[in-house]
Design a protein around this motif. Sequence first.
Motif, PDB file in Angstrom:
ATOM      1  N   GLN A 124       0.863  -1.189   0.000  1.00  0.00           N
ATOM      2  CA  GLN A 124       0.000   0.000   0.000  1.00  0.00           C
ATOM      3  C   GLN A 124       0.899   1.238   0.000  1.00  0.00           C
ATOM      4  O   GLN A 124       2.008   1.204   0.543  1.00  0.00           O
ATOM      5  CB  GLN A 124      -0.905   0.025   1.240  1.00  0.00           C
ATOM      6  N   THR A 125       0.410   2.308  -0.607  1.00  0.00           N
ATOM      7  CA  THR A 125       1.199   3.552  -0.622  1.00  0.00           C
ATOM      8  C   THR A 125       0.381   4.709  -0.069  1.00  0.00           C
ATOM      9  O   THR A 125      -0.839   4.768  -0.256  1.00  0.00           O
ATOM     10  CB  THR A 125       1.646   3.960  -2.042  1.00  0.00           C
ATOM     11  N   LYS A 179      -0.984   8.102  -4.019  1.00  0.00           N
ATOM     12  CA  LYS A 179      -1.660   7.285  -5.043  1.00  0.00           C
ATOM     13  C   LYS A 179      -0.731   6.924  -6.190  1.00  0.00           C
ATOM     14  O   LYS A 179      -0.120   7.810  -6.797  1.00  0.00           O
ATOM     15  CB  LYS A 179      -2.814   8.107  -5.609  1.00  0.00           C
ATOM     16  N   GLU A 197      -1.736   3.947  -8.667  1.00  0.00           N
ATOM     17  CA  GLU A 197      -2.591   2.780  -8.874  1.00  0.00           C
ATOM     18  C   GLU A 197      -1.957   1.597  -9.571  1.00  0.00           C
ATOM     19  O   GLU A 197      -2.260   0.448  -9.273  1.00  0.00           O
ATOM     20  CB  GLU A 197      -3.818   3.199  -9.684  1.00  0.00           C
ATOM     21  N   SER A 240      -3.765   2.069  -2.673  1.00  0.00           N
ATOM     22  CA  SER A 240      -3.635   3.225  -1.792  1.00  0.00           C
ATOM     23  C   SER A 240      -3.764   2.743  -0.356  1.00  0.00           C
ATOM     24  O   SER A 240      -4.427   1.741  -0.094  1.00  0.00           O
ATOM     25  CB  SER A 240      -4.743   4.232  -2.081  1.00  0.00           C
TER      26      SER A 240
END
Length: 235
Positions: free
Chosen positions: A99-100, A103, A105, A110
């Motif tokens: 996950q970041t 953003k 994608e 996210s």
Amino acid sequence: MNKRVLVKFSGEALAGEEGYGIDTQILDYIADEIKNLVDNGIEVGIVIGGGNIIRGVTAAADGIIKRTSADYMGMLATVINGVAMQEALEHKGLSARLQTAIKMEQIAESFIVRKAIRHFEKNRVVIFSAGTGNPYFTTDTAATLRATEINACMLIKATKVDGVYDKDPMKYADAVKLETLTYDDALEDHIKVMDDTAIALAKDNKLPIVVANMNEKGNLLKIINGDFSRCSIVK
Ligand code: UDP
């Protein structure tokens, strides 16, 4: 105590002898250690730094690159490390999700805390990258924040030393290891556990911080099972 933990690795830890870049053998070793936790029913979140690629303060030092831009570069470095870590975990047969906090994608999900918790429930390791998503913070603060958000029972800072010392053990032969510290001890200038923002956040949320040697095989599992003999704990 639930058995959900957040483990923080510095970017430098991934670099190996070279001092920069990513050593896949180290990634493989870390993946083994994480697998040992998952196999024992522990839910694992990971935060990785970016210091093996770029650090904001250093990149901005001569004023050519603005600090905010340099910090975004540092956050991107943590995503690079996160992609590599996700691969290493999957290579070991684990299920992992990156996950970041910013953003992107095509590369990662996210950061959504509810989604992260759902992943834990499905035995997936979740790697939280891009720090907090904001400049002027560190990945130690990001680790403290994520550990608090996911309700981890502890934050383990996996380092190259086996705990916190009253002075640098690499420089002073008479350095003494501190087994237990209060948050206020950890805020003292000469004690380098984490930056003050991270410690203050941990203190506010009563999140225990454990400093342990990542190169000691099986140490992470021992600590989570309550054996604190080979680490230092801030609580
Ligand atoms: N960073 C940031 N905000 C964050 C986390 C990290 O701006 O919330 C940037 C900052 O420039 C930092 C770099 O990302 O120097 C890499 O993170 P850090 O230095 O914490 O990595 P580590 O020392 O753990 O390898």
